[in-house]
Scaffold this motif. Sequence first.
Motif, short mmCIF file in Angstrom:
data_model
loop_
_atom_site.label_atom_id
_atom_site.label_comp_id
_atom_site.label_asym_id
_atom_site.label_seq_id
_atom_site.Cartn_x
_atom_site.Cartn_y
_atom_site.Cartn_z
N ILE A 190 -59.14 -6.15 -45.73
CA ILE A 190 -59.01 -5.03 -44.78
C ILE A 190 -57.92 -4.09 -45.27
N SER A 191 -57.95 -2.87 -44.78
CA SER A 191 -56.98 -1.86 -45.23
C SER A 191 -55.58 -2.18 -44.73
N GLU A 192 -54.60 -1.61 -45.39
CA GLU A 192 -53.21 -1.78 -44.98
C GLU A 192 -53.01 -1.24 -43.56
N GLN A 193 -53.68 -0.14 -43.25
CA GLN A 193 -53.60 0.44 -41.91
C GLN A 193 -54.12 -0.55 -40.86
N ASP A 194 -55.23 -1.21 -41.16
CA ASP A 194 -55.77 -2.22 -40.24
C ASP A 194 -54.83 -3.41 -40.12
N GLN A 195 -54.24 -3.84 -41.24
CA GLN A 195 -53.28 -4.94 -41.21
C GLN A 195 -52.09 -4.59 -40.31
N GLN A 196 -51.58 -3.37 -40.45
CA GLN A 196 -50.45 -2.94 -39.63
C GLN A 196 -50.83 -2.89 -38.15
N ALA A 197 -52.04 -2.45 -37.84
CA ALA A 197 -52.50 -2.39 -36.45
C ALA A 197 -52.59 -3.80 -35.85
N ILE A 198 -53.08 -4.74 -36.63
CA ILE A 198 -53.18 -6.12 -36.17
C ILE A 198 -51.79 -6.70 -35.95
N GLU A 199 -50.90 -6.48 -36.90
CA GLU A 199 -49.52 -6.97 -36.77
C GLU A 199 -48.84 -6.39 -35.52
N LYS A 200 -49.06 -5.11 -35.27
CA LYS A 200 -48.48 -4.47 -34.08
C LYS A 200 -49.05 -5.10 -32.82
N GLY A 201 -50.34 -5.33 -32.80
CA GLY A 201 -50.97 -5.96 -31.64
C GLY A 201 -50.43 -7.35 -31.38
#
Length: 74
Positions: free
Chosen positions: A40-51
């Motif tokens: 998955i993209s870095e942007q998606d990884q960051q969104a998951i981490e934030k969640g």
Amino acid sequence: MSAKNYSDPEKMPPDSSLNEPQSVYGSGIDRSDVEWWNEISEQDQQAIEKGLSDIEAGRTIPHSEMRKRYKKWL
């Protein structure tokens, strides 16, 4: 041959890929070891981490409250 129903987590085989998301969520493991995480993209990884951080910090809204807020669109 009929398909197996794994709706009960207790009945799922321990090596099942169906367990993968559950084993990652909240477990504190290195997500780089999980195949889908690297795809998955870095942007998606960051969104998951934030969640996940929001969940750990208690920044959540119950489903029942969200249904009330969005009732006119449901």
